[in-house]
Design a protein around this motif. Sequence first.
Motif, short mmCIF file in Angstrom:
data_model
loop_
_atom_site.label_atom_id
_atom_site.label_comp_id
_atom_site.label_asym_id
_atom_site.label_seq_id
_atom_site.Cartn_x
_atom_site.Cartn_y
_atom_site.Cartn_z
N SER A 160 56.27 4.75 -2.99
CA SER A 160 55.39 5.12 -4.11
C SER A 160 54.12 4.27 -4.11
O SER A 160 53.01 4.79 -4.33
CB SER A 160 56.13 4.95 -5.43
N LEU A 161 54.26 2.98 -3.87
CA LEU A 161 53.09 2.11 -3.82
C LEU A 161 52.19 2.45 -2.63
O LEU A 161 50.96 2.34 -2.73
CB LEU A 161 53.53 0.65 -3.74
N MET A 162 52.81 2.87 -1.54
CA MET A 162 52.02 3.27 -0.37
C MET A 162 51.19 4.52 -0.66
O MET A 162 50.07 4.67 -0.17
CB MET A 162 52.94 3.53 0.83
N VAL A 163 51.76 5.43 -1.47
CA VAL A 163 51.03 6.65 -1.83
C VAL A 163 49.89 6.33 -2.80
O VAL A 163 48.81 6.92 -2.72
CB VAL A 163 51.99 7.69 -2.45
N GLU A 183 54.69 15.87 2.19
CA GLU A 183 53.66 16.83 1.82
C GLU A 183 52.53 16.17 1.04
O GLU A 183 51.34 16.48 1.25
CB GLU A 183 54.28 17.95 0.97
N VAL A 184 52.88 15.26 0.13
CA VAL A 184 51.86 14.57 -0.67
C VAL A 184 50.99 13.67 0.21
O VAL A 184 49.76 13.65 0.08
CB VAL A 184 52.52 13.74 -1.80
N VAL A 185 51.62 12.94 1.11
CA VAL A 185 50.89 12.02 1.99
C VAL A 185 49.86 12.78 2.84
O VAL A 185 48.73 12.33 3.02
CB VAL A 185 51.87 11.24 2.89
N ASP A 196 52.82 7.05 7.41
CA ASP A 196 53.71 7.72 8.36
C ASP A 196 54.61 6.72 9.07
O ASP A 196 55.80 6.97 9.27
CB ASP A 196 52.88 8.50 9.40
N LEU A 197 54.02 5.58 9.44
CA LEU A 197 54.79 4.55 10.14
C LEU A 197 55.92 4.03 9.26
O LEU A 197 57.07 3.90 9.71
CB LEU A 197 53.86 3.39 10.53
N TYR A 200 58.73 6.69 8.93
CA TYR A 200 59.59 6.79 10.12
C TYR A 200 60.51 5.58 10.25
O TYR A 200 61.69 5.71 10.59
CB TYR A 200 58.73 6.94 11.38
N ILE A 201 59.96 4.39 9.99
CA ILE A 201 60.77 3.18 10.10
C ILE A 201 61.88 3.17 9.04
O ILE A 201 63.04 2.86 9.33
CB ILE A 201 59.88 1.92 9.97
N ALA A 202 61.51 3.53 7.80
CA ALA A 202 62.50 3.57 6.72
C ALA A 202 63.59 4.59 7.00
O ALA A 202 64.78 4.34 6.77
CB ALA A 202 61.81 3.89 5.39
N ALA A 203 63.20 5.76 7.51
CA ALA A 203 64.19 6.80 7.84
C ALA A 203 65.12 6.34 8.94
O ALA A 203 66.34 6.57 8.89
CB ALA A 203 63.48 8.09 8.25
#
Length: 317
Positions: A160-163, A183-185, A196-197, A200-203
């Motif tokens: 959320s903070l990244m967005v 979609e929001v990003v 995006d990075l 992917y890392i969190a996933a």
Amino acid sequence: MKPENDTQISVFLLLGILENPELQPFLFGLFLSMYLVTMFGNLLIILAIISDPHLHTPMYFFLSNLSFVDICFTSTTIPKMLVNIQTQSKVIAYTGCITQMYFFIHFVGLDSFLLTVMAYDRFMAICYPLHYMVIMNPRLCGLLVLVSWIMSVLHSLLHSLMVLRLSFCTHLEIPHFFCELNEVVHLACSDTFLNDLVMYIAAAVLGGGSLTAILYSYSRIVSSICRISSAQGKYKAFSTCASHLSVVSLFYCTSLGVYLSSASTHNSYSSATASVMYTVVTPMLNPFIYSLRNKDIKRTLKYFGGQKLGKSQLSCG
């Protein structure tokens, strides 16, 4: 000429699943019915576990938490979707979108963590049955749930903070029925490489780590079950895991299927339709899976039904 950034945007537009206005009443009735079934089914599971002392065990403690999370999970997306269909509006406020996204990431992550904790619980019950109640004491169970909540809060807060650091232009249409992170990003005008990075890392770390832990637990469980000599003992051991294994398969197969298919087709509308499986269908089916395949839950629910029937007959008499 570069497009002008607008960091003071106030609304996004949720385009939903189907563009055909004639199908909107059908969509409203379908999702309302699924939402009510999800709420009623999971609430019934929670009440059954709370009211029956025989169900005050680690396995059912985690199940009651999973049912509560499933209620919250669907409540972050479906009510807003129903309101938008009913009012024929696609608008969601910027703050509302960020809030919805935060809670969606939080509860989907919490779902994953709780399924991992439940796999660990089944691993301890089958592989170390003599020490199970000593190891899986109330303090450890509470700690596992607390850690799951903390990790999920931090995970959703990070995204959320990244967005919030992104700036958006004039194109603010989200081809989804809720504010989905990816979609929001990708609506942002500013550079999204870091977002995006992190995604992917969190996933890979959290999602992949949870799935790996579940698979490891079940590999040990299968190995222990194979060493049981009697067929009845094998069946009894496996039956305690069948419901959880069904829920895990449903959750991960649908969620992975959605993101793999969206990555291959690049069709946002098909991704939105497919995401209904793990955001709506899976939480709705979980109570049925546990109640139909679990003798203890079925016994408690039958007791509830008989007790209510008896009271109604007395009041009529």
